[in-house]
Design a protein around this motif. Structure first.
Motif, PDB file in Angstrom:
ATOM      1  N   UNK A 218      40.934  48.718  35.614  1.00 19.79           N
ATOM      2  CA  UNK A 218      42.236  48.549  36.267  1.00 19.79           C
ATOM      3  C   UNK A 218      42.108  48.262  37.759  1.00 19.79           C
ATOM      4  N   UNK A 219      41.078  48.829  38.397  1.00 21.47           N
ATOM      5  CA  UNK A 219      40.921  48.606  39.844  1.00 21.47           C
ATOM      6  C   UNK A 219      40.041  47.406  40.146  1.00 21.47           C
ATOM      7  N   UNK A 220      39.530  46.739  39.108  1.00 21.83           N
ATOM      8  CA  UNK A 220      38.779  45.513  39.323  1.00 21.83           C
ATOM      9  C   UNK A 220      37.270  45.661  39.293  1.00 21.83           C
ATOM     10  N   UNK A 221      36.763  46.819  38.833  1.00 18.55           N
ATOM     11  CA  UNK A 221      35.318  46.997  38.733  1.00 18.55           C
ATOM     12  C   UNK A 221      34.819  46.462  37.394  1.00 18.55           C
ATOM     13  N   UNK A 222      33.704  45.735  37.395  1.00 21.45           N
ATOM     14  CA  UNK A 222      33.229  45.124  36.150  1.00 21.45           C
ATOM     15  C   UNK A 222      32.644  46.150  35.190  1.00 21.45           C
TER      16      UNK A 222
ATOM     17  N   UNK B 210      25.953  46.902  53.658  1.00 19.47           N
ATOM     18  CA  UNK B 210      24.510  46.885  53.883  1.00 19.47           C
ATOM     19  C   UNK B 210      23.768  46.662  52.569  1.00 19.47           C
ATOM     20  N   UNK B 211      24.247  47.303  51.501  1.00 23.63           N
ATOM     21  CA  UNK B 211      23.614  47.123  50.196  1.00 23.63           C
ATOM     22  C   UNK B 211      23.761  45.676  49.718  1.00 23.63           C
ATOM     23  N   UNK B 212      24.920  45.091  49.944  1.00 22.00           N
ATOM     24  CA  UNK B 212      25.131  43.689  49.556  1.00 22.00           C
ATOM     25  C   UNK B 212      24.130  42.787  50.259  1.00 22.00           C
TER      26      UNK B 212
ATOM     27  N   UNK C 208      35.077  49.036  50.025  1.00 17.43           N
ATOM     28  CA  UNK C 208      33.870  48.216  50.036  1.00 17.43           C
ATOM     29  C   UNK C 208      33.226  47.982  48.697  1.00 17.43           C
ATOM     30  N   UNK C 209      33.528  48.820  47.694  1.00 16.84           N
ATOM     31  CA  UNK C 209      32.811  48.713  46.425  1.00 16.84           C
ATOM     32  C   UNK C 209      33.181  47.440  45.657  1.00 16.84           C
ATOM     33  N   UNK C 210      34.420  46.982  45.752  1.00 18.74           N
ATOM     34  CA  UNK C 210      34.812  45.801  44.986  1.00 18.74           C
ATOM     35  C   UNK C 210      34.068  44.555  45.456  1.00 18.74           C
ATOM     36  N   UNK C 211      33.906  44.412  46.767  1.00 19.11           N
ATOM     37  CA  UNK C 211      33.172  43.253  47.290  1.00 19.11           C
ATOM     38  C   UNK C 211      31.714  43.296  46.838  1.00 19.11           C
ATOM     39  N   UNK C 212      31.113  44.484  46.867  1.00 14.06           N
ATOM     40  CA  UNK C 212      29.735  44.601  46.376  1.00 14.06           C
ATOM     41  C   UNK C 212      29.662  44.249  44.897  1.00 14.06           C
ATOM     42  N   UNK C 213      30.574  44.776  44.103  1.00 16.12           N
ATOM     43  CA  UNK C 213      30.559  44.531  42.658  1.00 16.12           C
ATOM     44  C   UNK C 213      30.694  43.042  42.351  1.00 16.12           C
ATOM     45  N   UNK C 214      31.530  42.361  43.112  1.00 12.24           N
ATOM     46  CA  UNK C 214      31.695  40.915  42.911  1.00 12.24           C
ATOM     47  C   UNK C 214      30.409  40.169  43.239  1.00 12.24           C
TER      48      UNK C 214
ATOM     49  N   UNK D 218      27.364  41.422  43.139  1.00 11.54           N
ATOM     50  CA  UNK D 218      26.375  41.747  42.112  1.00 11.54           C
ATOM     51  C   UNK D 218      26.636  40.956  40.830  1.00 11.54           C
ATOM     52  N   UNK D 219      27.885  40.904  40.428  1.00  8.01           N
ATOM     53  CA  UNK D 219      28.246  40.200  39.198  1.00  8.01           C
ATOM     54  C   UNK D 219      27.924  38.711  39.319  1.00  8.01           C
ATOM     55  N   UNK D 220      28.165  38.130  40.493  1.00 11.73           N
ATOM     56  CA  UNK D 220      27.878  36.710  40.711  1.00 11.73           C
ATOM     57  C   UNK D 220      26.385  36.410  40.592  1.00 11.73           C
ATOM     58  N   UNK D 221      25.540  37.415  40.802  1.00  8.87           N
ATOM     59  CA  UNK D 221      24.089  37.244  40.727  1.00  8.87           C
ATOM     60  C   UNK D 221      23.521  37.709  39.391  1.00  8.87           C
ATOM     61  N   UNK D 222      24.386  38.014  38.452  1.00  9.57           N
ATOM     62  CA  UNK D 222      23.925  38.428  37.133  1.00  9.57           C
ATOM     63  C   UNK D 222      23.405  39.846  37.070  1.00  9.57           C
ATOM     64  N   UNK D 223      23.862  40.697  38.005  1.00 10.54           N
ATOM     65  CA  UNK D 223      23.415  42.092  38.052  1.00 10.54           C
ATOM     66  C   UNK D 223      24.441  42.968  37.335  1.00 10.54           C
TER      67      UNK D 223
END
Length: 293
Positions: free
Chosen positions: A175-179, A63-65, A140-146, A148-153
């Motif tokens: 290690x778990x893939x969070x930026x 939902x946040x994404x 769900x957090x990794x998909x959101x982080x990706x 956000x990162x793609x949008x320069x957040x």
């Protein structure tokens, strides 16, 4: 001469009846296993084993994404309360503020160990767990982080893990893939903020204000009310009042992750007195229940 043969089935039925078994004495019987009740058992099991927990976390991050583009497009959008913003947000680069534990990293194995070992939270055992760097990402957090990162957040991590835990925490996040944009995006307990009386306070208001100096904050994520704004005093009435005042921010600018295992909602019902015995705390929690009778 005729020989009468017993059927194999009859033999099997007869033989046990002929066998003599001495009665067990109380000393021979296995001792009954006594399992001490643990208030955290169902909560930790739900977080680790239920599809419902995974579904709740996934829907929050998804939902946040879906709201990211709206937040980015509105230059007035800000997830910091006016009292916690000391400078204009317009024109600043975008960021989201996230808590770490039970918001982006799952520490339920630590809680499971406490349940299985009959222990309670202790700073030494918690520090040892953090140093293992084995927490996994919340669903769900990794998909959101990706997204956000793609949008320069930028993702800013405001945690009550201490500054001494920074290296282990950032290692675990990476290690778990969070930026992790830089070490500066981790604002742990102990971060010195100009104008704040105590860097060791668990109150995150000063650190949110610090993040707001550099970023327009699109969203905040946490598993406790204190991850979004100060709750003073930590009482059921004050917590209810906060929801009456700012409840509409949830699902728009603030996003709550489920955590039934621990949090300030528990001590709020026993006067924040951790010096009480587990039994006293349990009785206070029982008194707080509403049976609608």
């Amino acid at each position: 001469m005729r020989i009468h043969l017993l059927s194999p089935l009859l033999i099997l039925l007869v033989l046990p009846a002929c066998r003599h078994t001495a009665p067990q004495t109380p000393q021979d019987r296995p001792a009954a296993v006594t399992v001490v009740a643990d208030d955290n058992l169902n909560a930790v099991l739900w977080m680790q084993a239920s599809a419902e927990y995974r579904a709740a976390a996934l829907q929050t991050w998804r939902a946040a994404t879906d709201r990211l583009d709206d937040a980015l497009a509105d230059p007035q959008w800000d997830a910091l309360l006016p009292a916690e913003r000391g400078n204009p947000a317009m024109g600043l680069p975008p960021a989201v503020i996230v808590d770490v534990d039970e918001t982006v990293l799952d520490n339920s194995p630590y809680q499971a160990r406490l349940v299985l070992d009959g222990g309670e939270y202790a700073s030494a055992s918690w520090a040892a767990w953090v140093d293992e760097r084995r927490a996994t990402p919340i669903p769900g957090v990794l998909a959101f982080a990706q997204a956000a990162q793609a949008r320069g957040v930028t993702i800013v991590y405001i945690s009550n893990r201490t500054e001494a835990m920074q290296d282990a925490t950032l290692d675990n996040l990476r290690a778990v893939g969070l930026p992790v944009a830089s070490d500066a995006v981790f604002l742990g307990k102990g971060t010195v903020v100009e104008g704040c009386a105590s860097a060791d306070s668990g109150d995150k208001a000063c650190r949110r204000r610090l993040a707001g100096r550099d970023y327009r904050v699109l969203f905040q994520f946490g598993d406790q009310l204190g991850d979004f704004t100060a709750v003073e005093p930590n009482t059921p009435d004050a917590r209810a009042a906060l929801m009456s005042t700012h409840g509409e921010w949830f699902g728009e600018r603030w996003w709550m992750l489920p955590n039934p295992s621990y949090g300030d909602w528990q001590p709020a019902v026993f006067d924040n007195d951790w010096g009480q015995s587990p039994q006293q705390r349990r009785e206070a929690k029982r008194r707080a229940l509403d049976p609608a009778r």
